[in-house]
Scaffold this active site. Sequence first.
Site, PDB file in Angstrom:
ATOM      1  N   TYR A  40      76.015 101.857  51.928  1.00  0.00           N
ATOM      2  CA  TYR A  40      75.227 100.463  51.531  1.00  0.00           C
ATOM      3  C   TYR A  40      75.769  99.485  50.622  1.00  0.00           C
ATOM      4  CZ  TYR A  40      71.362  97.022  51.869  1.00  0.00           C
ATOM      5  OH  TYR A  40      70.304  96.086  51.718  1.00  0.00           O
TER       6      TYR A  40
ATOM      7  N   GLY B  78      65.427  87.732  59.638  1.00  0.00           N
ATOM      8  CA  GLY B  78      66.250  86.967  60.456  1.00  0.00           C
ATOM      9  C   GLY B  78      65.348  85.975  61.658  1.00  0.00           C
TER      10      GLY B  78
ATOM     11  N   ALA C 240      68.311  88.039  64.596  1.00  0.00           N
ATOM     12  CA  ALA C 240      67.257  87.155  64.535  1.00  0.00           C
ATOM     13  C   ALA C 240      65.871  87.585  65.348  1.00  0.00           C
ATOM     14  CB  ALA C 240      67.397  85.620  64.937  1.00  0.00           C
ATOM     15  N   ASN C 241      66.087  88.845  65.680  1.00  0.00           N
ATOM     16  CA  ASN C 241      64.855  89.411  66.629  1.00  0.00           C
ATOM     17  C   ASN C 241      63.637  89.963  65.781  1.00  0.00           C
ATOM     18  OD1 ASN C 241      67.116  91.449  66.487  1.00  0.00           O
ATOM     19  ND2 ASN C 241      65.334  92.654  67.070  1.00  0.00           N
ATOM     20  N   THR C 242      64.016  90.256  64.537  1.00  0.00           N
ATOM     21  CA  THR C 242      62.909  90.827  63.752  1.00  0.00           C
ATOM     22  C   THR C 242      63.415  90.472  62.160  1.00  0.00           C
ATOM     23  OG1 THR C 242      61.828  92.912  63.265  1.00  0.00           O
ATOM     24  CG2 THR C 242      64.140  92.994  63.409  1.00  0.00           C
ATOM     25  N   GLY C 243      62.178  90.984  61.349  1.00  0.00           N
ATOM     26  CA  GLY C 243      62.425  90.765  59.847  1.00  0.00           C
ATOM     27  C   GLY C 243      62.491  89.388  59.459  1.00  0.00           C
TER      28      GLY C 243
END
Length: 320
Positions: free
Chosen positions: A200, A51, A46-49
Amino acid sequence: MRTVTVTLTGAAGIYGGLVLYREYFVKAQYTGNEQLFGKTAIVTGANTGIGKEVAHDFARRGARVIMACRDMKKCEQTREKIVADSFNTNVACRECDLSSIESIKRFADDINQNEKSLHLLINNAGVMWHPSKLTKDGFEQHLGVNYLGHFLLTNLLIEKLSTCSPSRIVNVTSPMYKRGQIDFDDLNISKKVFNPKIAYEQASLAIVLATQEFCRQYPGSGVIANCVNPGITRTEIARHTIDKSIISRVIIGPALKAFMKTPMQGAQGVIQCALDPQLEGQCGKYFNDMKEEAIAPNATNEKEAKRLWLISERWTRLNK
Ligand SMILES: NC(=O)c1ccc[n+]([C@@H]2O[C@H](COP(=O)([O-])OP(=O)(O)OC[C@H]3O[C@@H](n4cnc5c(N)ncnc54)[C@H](OP(=O)(O)O)[C@@H]3O)[C@@H](O)[C@H]2O)c1
C-alpha cells in the site's frame, strides 16, 4: 453493578464527546459554490465511501457524472440514491475494473467515442492492505488498482481532458506514501515475503511520484493533476484489515469511528482540489486536510519518477 453502570456511562460520555468533537471541529468543509452545469466528471470507485460523496456533490452542482465502477449492481443502487437526492438525472454508471487493462481500455474507448466532453477525472478507487493477489494482468493488487490502473486511465483520457481544458485530475493517495519505497527490482513484491502494508505504501508513493511526472509530461495541456489525502475516514477501505473479524466490526470499528471523518468529510479535500478556482494552474501538489503540504523528500526524485513512468507505460502497454 454500580461500578459497571458508572463505567459504561463514562465510556458513553467520552464516545459521545468524541463524536461531537469530530462533527463540529474536524469537519473542514469546502465552501465554494461553483456550479458544474455543462461539465462532465468521471469518479472512479463511486459506488461507496469517498468516491460516492464526491459523485453526489458533483451531481448536486449540476455536472454530468460518470460513475466508473467494477460492480454494476452496487453502482446502480448508489446512482439511484444520488439521482433521487440531487434531482440530477444526468448521472451514469459505466463499468471500469481497474484491475484489468482490457476493462480500462473499453471504458476509455467508450468515453472518448461517446462523451462530448470531459473536465474532471477523479482517480479515487483503491484497495488497502489487500492480501497477496495479482490483477488480471499480473500486477500486485495495490500497485495495479491504485496506481497502474489510474495511470493507464489518465493517459487514455488525456486528449479528451486537454480538448476541454482547463480541466483537472485529482489523484487520491495516502500519507503512507511518506514511508514508501519503489522497489524497481521487485515492483510486484514477489521475490520477498509479501507485506500488504508495504504494498500500500509503495502504491501510494507511486501515485505521488507519477502526479508530479504528469505535470512534466503534459506541460501546456491545460490539464492539472494534484494529489489529495482524504484523511482517516470511516469507509469500507478497512475491509481487508480491521473489518475482517466480528469483534473488530462490533467493538473496535465503532470505537474507532469516533476518531474518523465521515465519508462526506473525507470527500471535502477531493472536491476542493477539483473545484477551487485558487488552484488554477497548480500541478503536482499534495493536499492534506484541505491544505497544501510540502511533498516528502522520498517522493521528489525526478529520475525515479521518470523511471517509474516509463515502466508504467510498458507494463500497461500504453503505446501499443
Ligand atoms: N478511508 C481512509 O481512511 C483513506 C485514507 C487515505 C486514503 N484513502 C484512499 O481513498 C480512496 C477511496 O477509498 P475509500 O476510503 O472511499 O474506500 P472504499 O469505501 O473501500 O471505496 C473504495 C472504492 O474503490 C473501488 N475499487 C476497489 N477495487 C477496484 C477495482 N479493481 N476497480 C474499480 N474500483 C475498485 C471499490 O469498489 P467495490 O465497492 O466494488 O469494492 C470502492 O468503490 C482510496 O484510494 C484510498 O486508498 C482512504
